[in-house]
Design an enzyme around this catalytic site. Structure first.
Site: not given
Lengths: 111, 310
Positions: A33, A36
């Site tokens: 991700c 993230c």
């Protein structure tokens, strides 16, 4: 992870979030991700700036699916904000989370 | 603290990193800033099959990492996850403030901020963002393990990402406004042959509905004007991109759609201000065309910096 961000699991949610006094911020993150990864240093920096005024937690979504589903979280990263155990303010999600916006929201809930 | 560079590149996608590779290799003091981690849109593309030099598919994340490593090898400084909190790009000395604390200046700036996913602009969209609506399949696909989801769009990204989502979802229904897909025929064929993929052509989303999280998608059949409410576990939106031009407001004229006109050397009407990649007015937006823009912008900036020093 910085000293100012604590990792929790869904079994800790009741104690660390719902029963907690004051401002708590919970970050749902995933692996694979990039948004993230981009949020992590900003989150750490804001956590450090608010040390003692707000608690910053993170929770690994893949290992805590049940809680993510219960809260309706379907994207990473998602930041959920709490004050005295109640969810407050707008959730923040995705790649566009700016450090300045995060700071402003924490400032507002930390009082 | 104030640090001087020869070139500052804003945006660490393929255009920005190509510019940084060329600028740093020409021994220009080069800074690249990005509000995220390097890679731009490539970093969340699950696989890239048409970038020359990679006979096998390469993951977007790996390709992005390779671009960044190459720029750093030649000495470019990469400032990741930083916010530009103030800027002045109009004068001969361009100036940025990063995270309200660090001031950086340079005679030349390359703006390669690219584009971000366009939103549908349909009621309920902002409310359910991250609660069932997503714009990034690689980031959020795993949330929908065994679920029945929808994809909105019919271009290359929509079809490619639909194929990727079948790894997780039980079914993926693609909702597209036209009666055929605009994506490359090879991917369309692959998608149509996949038993998990269904299509709902000539339909457009009209509303997102639910309580805590998204539960239903309302669509309109564009041919009959009939509205239907479909139960859904999640919706991925891939309906094109919107250029990120906030830094250029008031400095350069924007074409319809918000893109920036440049010369063929990536110059804008502001001396020393160059623009490269998906943010530009152009016919085709590919990794290869972004890299070409970045190359040209760096070479033009190099010449500008040299002349400027005299």
């Amino acid at each position: 992870m910085s000293d100012h961000v604590q990792e929790i699991g869904q079994q800790d949610y009741e104690r660390e979030v719902l029963a907690a006094k004051g401002a708590v911020i919970l970050d749902f993150y995933s692996t694979e991700c990039p948004p993230c990864e981009a949020l992590a240093p900003k989150y750490d920096a804001v956590a450090e700036a608010f040390a003692g005024r707000a608690r910053f937690l993170k929770i690994f979504r893949q290992g805590n699916r049940e809680l993510a589903t219960r809260l309706g979280v379907t994207g990473s990263p998602t930041l959920v904000f709490y004050r005295n155990g109640e969810e407050v303010g707008e959730r923040m999600t995705g790649e566009e989370i700016k450090k300045s916006a995060l700071k402003a929201q924490v400032e507002a809930i930390a009082g | 603290m104030k640090t001087s560079y020869d070139v500052i590149v804003i945006g660490a996608g393929p255009a920005g990193l190509a510019a940084a590779i060329y600028a740093a290799r020409a021994r220009l003091r080069t800074l690249v800033v990005d509000e995220s981690v390097p890679g731009g849109q490539v970093k969340t593309t699950h696989k890239v099959s048409n970038y020359p030099g990679f006979p096998e598919d390469v993951s977007g994340k790996d390709l992005a990492g390779a671009f960044a490593a190459q720029a750093q090898r030649f000495g470019a400084r990469l400032a990741k996850a930083v916010e530009i909190t103030s800027h002045d790009l109009a004068g001969p000395e361009k100036r940025l403030v990063l995270d309200e604390e660090e001031e950086v200046v340079a005679p030349a700036v390359v703006v390669a901020t690219g584009a971000k996913p366009r939103e549908l602009g349909v009621p309920g969209e902002s409310r359910f963002r991250g609660r069932g609506i997503s714009y990034c399949a690689t980031c959020d696909g795993a949330y929908f393990d065994g679920k029945d989801i929808h994809v909105v769009g019919g271009g290359n990204s929509a079809v490619e990402e639909t194929l990727f989502l079948t790894q997780f979802a039980r079914t993926v229904t693609v909702v597209h406004q036209f009666d055929e897909f605009q994506a490359e025929p090879a991917s369309v064929q692959e998608a149509l042959a996949n038993p998990k993929i269904r299509t709902l052509l000539s339909h457009e989303p009209r509303a997102f509905q639910g309580e805590l999280a998204l539960e239903r998608l309302e669509v309109e059949d564009l041919k009959t004007k009939e509205r239907k409410v479909l139960p859904t576990d999640g919706v991925f939106v891939f309906v094109g991109m919107k250029p990120r031009t906030e830094l250029l407001e008031g400095l350069v004229p924007l074409a319809p759609g918000g893109y920036v006109e440049t010369s063929d050397a990536m110059e804008t009407r502001v001396p020393g201000l160059f623009v490269a990649g998906d943010i530009r007015v152009k016919r085709f937006r590919q990794i290869t065309t972004a890299v070409a823009d970045g190359t040209i912008a760096a070479l033009a900036a190099q010449r500008y910096v040299k002349e400027h020093r005299r």
